[in-house]
Design a protein around this motif. Sequence first.
Motif, PDB file in Angstrom:
ATOM      1  N   THR A  73       0.853  -1.178   0.000  1.00 48.03           N
ATOM      2  CA  THR A  73       0.000   0.000   0.000  1.00 48.03           C
ATOM      3  C   THR A  73       0.891   1.230   0.000  1.00 48.03           C
ATOM      4  OG1 THR A  73      -0.071   0.105   2.406  1.00 48.03           O
ATOM      5  CG2 THR A  73      -1.819  -1.174   1.314  1.00 48.03           C
ATOM      6  N   LEU A  74       0.311   2.373  -0.258  1.00 44.14           N
ATOM      7  CA  LEU A  74       1.066   3.620  -0.258  1.00 44.14           C
ATOM      8  C   LEU A  74       0.427   4.552   0.766  1.00 44.14           C
ATOM      9  CD1 LEU A  74       3.203   5.570  -1.258  1.00 44.14           C
ATOM     10  CD2 LEU A  74       1.747   6.076  -3.221  1.00 44.14           C
ATOM     11  N   PRO A  75       0.980   4.588   1.984  1.00 47.09           N
ATOM     12  CA  PRO A  75       0.413   5.469   2.999  1.00 47.09           C
ATOM     13  C   PRO A  75       0.454   6.930   2.532  1.00 47.09           C
ATOM     14  CG  PRO A  75       1.963   3.926   3.987  1.00 47.09           C
ATOM     15  CD  PRO A  75       2.100   3.794   2.501  1.00 47.09           C
ATOM     16  N   LEU A  76      -0.574   7.656   2.848  1.00 53.96           N
ATOM     17  CA  LEU A  76      -0.701   9.055   2.447  1.00 53.96           C
ATOM     18  C   LEU A  76       0.477   9.882   2.928  1.00 53.96           C
ATOM     19  CD1 LEU A  76      -2.499  11.128   1.060  1.00 53.96           C
ATOM     20  CD2 LEU A  76      -3.656  11.466   3.236  1.00 53.96           C
ATOM     21  N   LEU A  77       0.969   9.631   4.135  1.00 49.35           N
ATOM     22  CA  LEU A  77       2.095  10.390   4.654  1.00 49.35           C
ATOM     23  C   LEU A  77       3.372  10.111   3.870  1.00 49.35           C
ATOM     24  CD1 LEU A  77       1.438  10.224   8.496  1.00 49.35           C
ATOM     25  CD2 LEU A  77       1.016  12.117   6.924  1.00 49.35           C
ATOM     26  N   HIS A  78       3.557   8.894   3.376  1.00 49.67           N
ATOM     27  CA  HIS A  78       4.720   8.586   2.538  1.00 49.67           C
ATOM     28  C   HIS A  78       4.613   9.323   1.206  1.00 49.67           C
ATOM     29  CE1 HIS A  78       5.878   4.539   4.631  1.00 49.67           C
ATOM     30  NE2 HIS A  78       6.138   5.593   5.369  1.00 49.67           N
ATOM     31  N   LEU A  79       3.416   9.302   0.628  1.00 45.17           N
ATOM     32  CA  LEU A  79       3.210  10.010  -0.637  1.00 45.17           C
ATOM     33  C   LEU A  79       3.470  11.503  -0.458  1.00 45.17           C
ATOM     34  CD1 LEU A  79       2.383   9.978  -3.611  1.00 45.17           C
ATOM     35  CD2 LEU A  79       0.002  10.181  -2.861  1.00 45.17           C
ATOM     36  N   ALA A  80       2.981  12.075   0.619  1.00 48.13           N
ATOM     37  CA  ALA A  80       3.192  13.504   0.892  1.00 48.13           C
ATOM     38  C   ALA A  80       4.680  13.814   1.061  1.00 48.13           C
ATOM     39  CB  ALA A  80       2.415  13.925   2.138  1.00 48.13           C
ATOM     40  N   ALA A  81       5.410  12.963   1.778  1.00 49.50           N
ATOM     41  CA  ALA A  81       6.839  13.186   1.995  1.00 49.50           C
ATOM     42  C   ALA A  81       7.627  13.093   0.690  1.00 49.50           C
ATOM     43  CB  ALA A  81       7.378  12.174   3.008  1.00 49.50           C
ATOM     44  N   VAL A  82       7.286  12.122  -0.149  1.00 49.56           N
ATOM     45  CA  VAL A  82       7.970  11.970  -1.432  1.00 49.56           C
ATOM     46  C   VAL A  82       7.686  13.179  -2.323  1.00 49.56           C
ATOM     47  CG1 VAL A  82       7.994  10.619  -3.577  1.00 49.56           C
ATOM     48  CG2 VAL A  82       8.129   9.453  -1.371  1.00 49.56           C
ATOM     49  N   CYS A  83       6.437  13.594  -2.382  1.00 48.60           N
ATOM     50  CA  CYS A  83       6.084  14.757  -3.214  1.00 48.60           C
ATOM     51  C   CYS A  83       6.802  16.010  -2.726  1.00 48.60           C
ATOM     52  CB  CYS A  83       4.572  14.971  -3.223  1.00 48.60           C
ATOM     53  SG  CYS A  83       3.699  13.731  -4.215  1.00 48.60           S
ATOM     54  N   GLU A  84       6.863  16.202  -1.414  1.00 54.94           N
ATOM     55  CA  GLU A  84       7.569  17.363  -0.866  1.00 54.94           C
ATOM     56  C   GLU A  84       9.051  17.308  -1.240  1.00 54.94           C
ATOM     57  OE1 GLU A  84       8.614  19.413   3.431  1.00 54.94           O
ATOM     58  OE2 GLU A  84       6.819  18.184   3.256  1.00 54.94           O
ATOM     59  N   ALA A  85       9.651  16.128  -1.139  1.00 55.04           N
ATOM     60  CA  ALA A  85      11.061  15.973  -1.491  1.00 55.04           C
ATOM     61  C   ALA A  85      11.299  16.266  -2.976  1.00 55.04           C
ATOM     62  CB  ALA A  85      11.535  14.559  -1.154  1.00 55.04           C
ATOM     63  N   LEU A  86      10.331  15.909  -3.822  1.00 58.37           N
ATOM     64  CA  LEU A  86      10.450  16.146  -5.257  1.00 58.37           C
ATOM     65  C   LEU A  86      10.094  17.580  -5.645  1.00 58.37           C
ATOM     66  CD1 LEU A  86       8.854  12.820  -6.568  1.00 58.37           C
ATOM     67  CD2 LEU A  86      11.278  13.459  -6.694  1.00 58.37           C
ATOM     68  N   GLY A  87       9.589  18.349  -4.651  1.00 56.12           N
ATOM     69  CA  GLY A  87       9.230  19.739  -4.916  1.00 56.12           C
ATOM     70  C   GLY A  87       7.949  19.881  -5.707  1.00 56.12           C
ATOM     71  N   MET A  88       7.013  18.977  -5.490  1.00 55.94           N
ATOM     72  CA  MET A  88       5.739  19.046  -6.195  1.00 55.94           C
ATOM     73  C   MET A  88       4.616  18.658  -5.246  1.00 55.94           C
ATOM     74  SD  MET A  88       6.285  15.611  -8.569  1.00 55.94           S
ATOM     75  CE  MET A  88       5.113  16.149  -9.759  1.00 55.94           C
ATOM     76  N   SER A  89       3.411  19.067  -5.579  1.00 52.52           N
ATOM     77  CA  SER A  89       2.268  18.718  -4.745  1.00 52.52           C
ATOM     78  C   SER A  89       1.748  17.335  -5.142  1.00 52.52           C
ATOM     79  CB  SER A  89       1.145  19.750  -4.914  1.00 52.52           C
ATOM     80  OG  SER A  89       0.596  19.666  -6.219  1.00 52.52           O
ATOM     81  N   MET A  90       0.974  16.737  -4.245  1.00 54.21           N
ATOM     82  CA  MET A  90       0.379  15.444  -4.558  1.00 54.21           C
ATOM     83  C   MET A  90      -0.582  15.588  -5.733  1.00 54.21           C
ATOM     84  SD  MET A  90      -0.241  13.407  -0.975  1.00 54.21           S
ATOM     85  CE  MET A  90      -1.105  14.706  -0.112  1.00 54.21           C
ATOM     86  N   SER A  91      -1.304  16.699  -5.784  1.00 55.66           N
ATOM     87  CA  SER A  91      -2.243  16.881  -6.892  1.00 55.66           C
ATOM     88  C   SER A  91      -1.515  16.962  -8.231  1.00 55.66           C
ATOM     89  CB  SER A  91      -3.123  18.118  -6.671  1.00 55.66           C
ATOM     90  OG  SER A  91      -2.342  19.281  -6.605  1.00 55.66           O
ATOM     91  N   GLU A  92      -0.320  17.541  -8.259  1.00 61.44           N
ATOM     92  CA  GLU A  92       0.467  17.571  -9.503  1.00 61.44           C
ATOM     93  C   GLU A  92       0.851  16.152  -9.917  1.00 61.44           C
ATOM     94  OE1 GLU A  92       3.431  21.201  -9.900  1.00 61.44           O
ATOM     95  OE2 GLU A  92       3.378  20.462  -7.826  1.00 61.44           O
ATOM     96  N   LEU A  93       1.335  15.365  -8.965  1.00 60.93           N
ATOM     97  CA  LEU A  93       1.776  14.011  -9.264  1.00 60.93           C
ATOM     98  C   LEU A  93       0.623  13.128  -9.723  1.00 60.93           C
ATOM     99  CD1 LEU A  93       4.282  12.052  -9.145  1.00 60.93           C
ATOM    100  CD2 LEU A  93       3.348  11.300  -6.961  1.00 60.93           C
TER     101      LEU A  93
END
Length: 183
Positions: free
Chosen positions: A67-87
């Motif tokens: 599974t992909l926990p929401l907090l992991h997705l948020a942390a990865v997106c922040e590290a990549l410099g993009m929002s979750m909605s962009e991804l």
Amino acid sequence: MTAPVLVGPSPVGGGPAVFQDRDELLADVGDRIRAERHARGWSQTVLGKHAGMTYKVVATIELGKGTLPLLHLAAVCEALGMSMSELLSEQWEMPARPPRRRGVPGVLSPRMALVLREAASGIPLTQVADRLGIPRSVVSSRLSEAYRVLGVSDLPRDERRAAAVRVAEARGLFETRHEVDAA
């Protein structure tokens, strides 16, 4: 218990769209994260450090496992410099990837062709993996690579397989299903 949903409005409007194949959704998100990481020239270790997780967690996310926990997705997106909605957006486009050091551009490896041929019917990735006797993560990564090689990775998820099969057949990269059956 409710069905899994995609973020955003459904194609016909009126709320979130129901997603039928959870494995394919996780593989797609993992592919997008891998593409964004590659575009930055980062290893899984570097992305993990920026996101506050280990490279193993990043690898698991990119492979679409579990599974992909929401907090992991948020942390990865922040590290990549993009929002979750962009991804997660349908308007997301595959970033330019640094040149490959191996392989020939525009040519499917035998394994990519085999996986694409099996996936052409539209069956879930878990069934393709079972038929071929290989892990689902290998199936998703071979399909993702085939989509990139064939130039269809930027198409919406529900159009990619059919487009990849059309391109591969047009280029003579593998036989059509009825030619294989006749042999």
